[in-house]
Design a protein around this motif. Sequence first.
Motif, short mmCIF file in Angstrom:
data_model
loop_
_atom_site.label_atom_id
_atom_site.label_comp_id
_atom_site.label_asym_id
_atom_site.label_seq_id
_atom_site.Cartn_x
_atom_site.Cartn_y
_atom_site.Cartn_z
N VAL A 27 0.85 -1.19 0.00
CA VAL A 27 0.00 0.00 0.00
C VAL A 27 0.88 1.24 0.00
O VAL A 27 2.07 1.17 0.29
CB VAL A 27 -0.94 0.02 1.23
CG1 VAL A 27 -1.86 -1.19 1.23
CG2 VAL A 27 -0.14 0.07 2.52
N HIS A 28 0.28 2.38 -0.33
CA HIS A 28 1.02 3.64 -0.32
C HIS A 28 1.26 4.08 1.11
O HIS A 28 0.34 4.01 1.95
CB HIS A 28 0.24 4.71 -1.08
CG HIS A 28 1.06 5.89 -1.47
ND1 HIS A 28 1.42 6.88 -0.57
CD2 HIS A 28 1.62 6.24 -2.66
CE1 HIS A 28 2.15 7.78 -1.19
NE2 HIS A 28 2.29 7.43 -2.46
N ILE A 45 -0.75 8.00 1.23
CA ILE A 45 -2.08 8.28 0.67
C ILE A 45 -2.96 7.03 0.81
O ILE A 45 -2.70 6.01 0.18
CB ILE A 45 -1.97 8.70 -0.81
CG1 ILE A 45 -0.97 9.85 -0.96
CG2 ILE A 45 -3.33 9.11 -1.35
CD1 ILE A 45 -0.68 10.23 -2.39
N ALA A 46 -3.99 7.14 1.61
CA ALA A 46 -4.79 5.97 1.98
C ALA A 46 -5.51 5.33 0.80
O ALA A 46 -5.68 4.10 0.75
CB ALA A 46 -5.81 6.36 3.06
N ASP A 47 -5.95 6.13 -0.18
CA ASP A 47 -6.74 5.59 -1.29
C ASP A 47 -5.93 5.38 -2.56
O ASP A 47 -6.49 5.08 -3.62
CB ASP A 47 -7.92 6.52 -1.58
CG ASP A 47 -8.93 6.54 -0.44
OD1 ASP A 47 -9.11 5.47 0.18
OD2 ASP A 47 -9.51 7.60 -0.16
N ALA A 48 -4.61 5.52 -2.48
CA ALA A 48 -3.77 5.36 -3.67
C ALA A 48 -3.29 3.92 -3.83
O ALA A 48 -3.14 3.20 -2.84
CB ALA A 48 -2.57 6.30 -3.60
N ILE A 49 -3.07 3.52 -5.08
CA ILE A 49 -2.47 2.22 -5.37
C ILE A 49 -1.01 2.47 -5.72
O ILE A 49 -0.72 3.18 -6.68
CB ILE A 49 -3.18 1.53 -6.56
CG1 ILE A 49 -4.67 1.40 -6.29
CG2 ILE A 49 -2.57 0.14 -6.81
CD1 ILE A 49 -5.46 0.93 -7.51
N PRO A 50 -0.07 1.91 -4.98
CA PRO A 50 1.35 2.21 -5.23
C PRO A 50 1.90 1.43 -6.42
O PRO A 50 1.33 0.41 -6.83
CB PRO A 50 2.04 1.76 -3.94
CG PRO A 50 1.19 0.62 -3.48
CD PRO A 50 -0.23 0.99 -3.83
N PHE A 51 2.99 1.94 -6.99
CA PHE A 51 3.72 1.19 -8.01
C PHE A 51 4.89 0.50 -7.33
O PHE A 51 5.77 1.15 -6.76
CB PHE A 51 4.24 2.13 -9.11
CG PHE A 51 5.21 1.46 -10.04
CD1 PHE A 51 4.76 0.52 -10.95
CD2 PHE A 51 6.56 1.75 -10.00
CE1 PHE A 51 5.64 -0.11 -11.82
CE2 PHE A 51 7.46 1.12 -10.85
CZ PHE A 51 6.99 0.19 -11.77
N ILE A 52 4.91 -0.83 -7.39
CA ILE A 52 5.98 -1.63 -6.76
C ILE A 52 6.63 -2.48 -7.83
O ILE A 52 5.96 -3.11 -8.66
CB ILE A 52 5.43 -2.52 -5.63
CG1 ILE A 52 4.70 -1.68 -4.59
CG2 ILE A 52 6.56 -3.32 -4.99
CD1 ILE A 52 5.59 -0.70 -3.84
N PHE A 53 7.96 -2.54 -7.81
CA PHE A 53 8.76 -3.24 -8.81
C PHE A 53 9.60 -4.30 -8.11
O PHE A 53 10.29 -4.00 -7.14
CB PHE A 53 9.66 -2.21 -9.51
CG PHE A 53 10.44 -2.77 -10.66
CD1 PHE A 53 11.77 -3.14 -10.50
CD2 PHE A 53 9.88 -2.92 -11.91
CE1 PHE A 53 12.52 -3.64 -11.57
CE2 PHE A 53 10.60 -3.40 -12.98
CZ PHE A 53 11.92 -3.77 -12.80
N SER A 60 -5.22 -0.12 -2.20
CA SER A 60 -5.29 1.03 -1.31
C SER A 60 -5.17 0.56 0.14
O SER A 60 -5.52 -0.57 0.48
CB SER A 60 -6.60 1.79 -1.50
OG SER A 60 -7.69 1.01 -1.04
N ARG A 61 -4.68 1.44 0.98
CA ARG A 61 -4.58 1.12 2.41
C ARG A 61 -5.98 0.92 3.01
O ARG A 61 -6.18 0.10 3.90
CB ARG A 61 -3.83 2.23 3.14
CG ARG A 61 -3.52 1.92 4.59
CD ARG A 61 -2.29 2.65 5.09
NE ARG A 61 -1.96 3.86 4.38
CZ ARG A 61 -2.21 5.10 4.84
NH1 ARG A 61 -2.86 5.25 5.98
NH2 ARG A 61 -1.84 6.16 4.14
N THR A 62 -6.96 1.65 2.48
CA THR A 62 -8.34 1.52 2.95
C THR A 62 -8.85 0.11 2.73
O THR A 62 -9.45 -0.50 3.62
CB THR A 62 -9.25 2.53 2.23
OG1 THR A 62 -8.75 3.85 2.44
CG2 THR A 62 -10.68 2.43 2.73
N LEU A 63 -8.58 -0.44 1.53
CA LEU A 63 -9.04 -1.81 1.23
C LEU A 63 -8.28 -2.82 2.07
O LEU A 63 -8.87 -3.75 2.62
CB LEU A 63 -8.88 -2.09 -0.26
CG LEU A 63 -9.56 -3.37 -0.78
CD1 LEU A 63 -9.90 -3.21 -2.25
CD2 LEU A 63 -8.69 -4.61 -0.60
#
Length: 314
Positions: free
Chosen positions: A235-236, A239-247, A259-262
Amino acid sequence: MLGVGLEEATFRHYVEEMASVPFRFKKLFTGHIRNGKKLQKAGWLYNVRILSENGYPDGTRLDRRAVSEGICRVARLGRGEIRGVECQEYFDLTLTALKEDPWFTAAGPAGDPVELERERTHGPRFEVTLPVDASESEIMDALWSLPRDIISDGYDAALEALATQVPLTIHEYRTGTECWSWVVPEKWTCSEAYLETLDGKRLFSYSDNPLHVVSYSLPIEGIVSRDVLLKHLYVHPRIADAIPFIFKYYERDWGLCCSRTLRDSLQDDQYRVVIKTDFSFSTLKVGEVAIQARVTNALCCVRTCVTRIKRMMT
């Protein structure tokens, strides 16, 4: 060689690497090495073949040629036989054969390894059409949702679309190409990925947003505990509702993003995880736009600076 043919002598793979055959490439492997009580991360390069059936190892032709030219000596032993060959002679024969036919020690038929791997993985095709002199908003609307992983069909489609807007030259570099301390990776294709409850409720999927899957995630299909899932769910941090980019190219593992909320709403003991991905030989594409400078203006600037410096010094 006792009881088997010369085609089982994997020494030829060393010669294939020396000859830079088209069906083999350098691949980065990562893992951990334990030195006493200390566990440290390590990486190493290994020469591997493309996974298309055309690149399957086949040393039978080389075996027959070595016997016919007298390089491989055969002696009967009971119901079997012993085969012997001098390494230097075998090396020279293999190198000569591969110069004549780079696919001599593969199943074949010969072909473009990039296209052969594309056919094997059945990756998605993306087509992006931009109007002439597209605005920034039109370009963003057309490209933002493409899965633009470093080597992927989505990235290639985005680059080709941009080439219709500016004089873009596209350069290509093969998977396995070494560039200082970096190696061009394989192409990564994600055909499907999602997280759902055991009763079939879909929580999110790759089709909703390509960021839901860790770029270069390993494939996985199965039921995992909540504790295991949370170790692979990113999760980000702010930002609670953002989807992060992870590599995860340098850490061979599977992973999802949301999202952190989900994530904080997940309370079941188990979940179903499906990530269908594939790795394949391809090329890294780099777009280059050359802007011609006005040299006369640049020289005037240099002369002006030099004049000012002289005045300051006098």
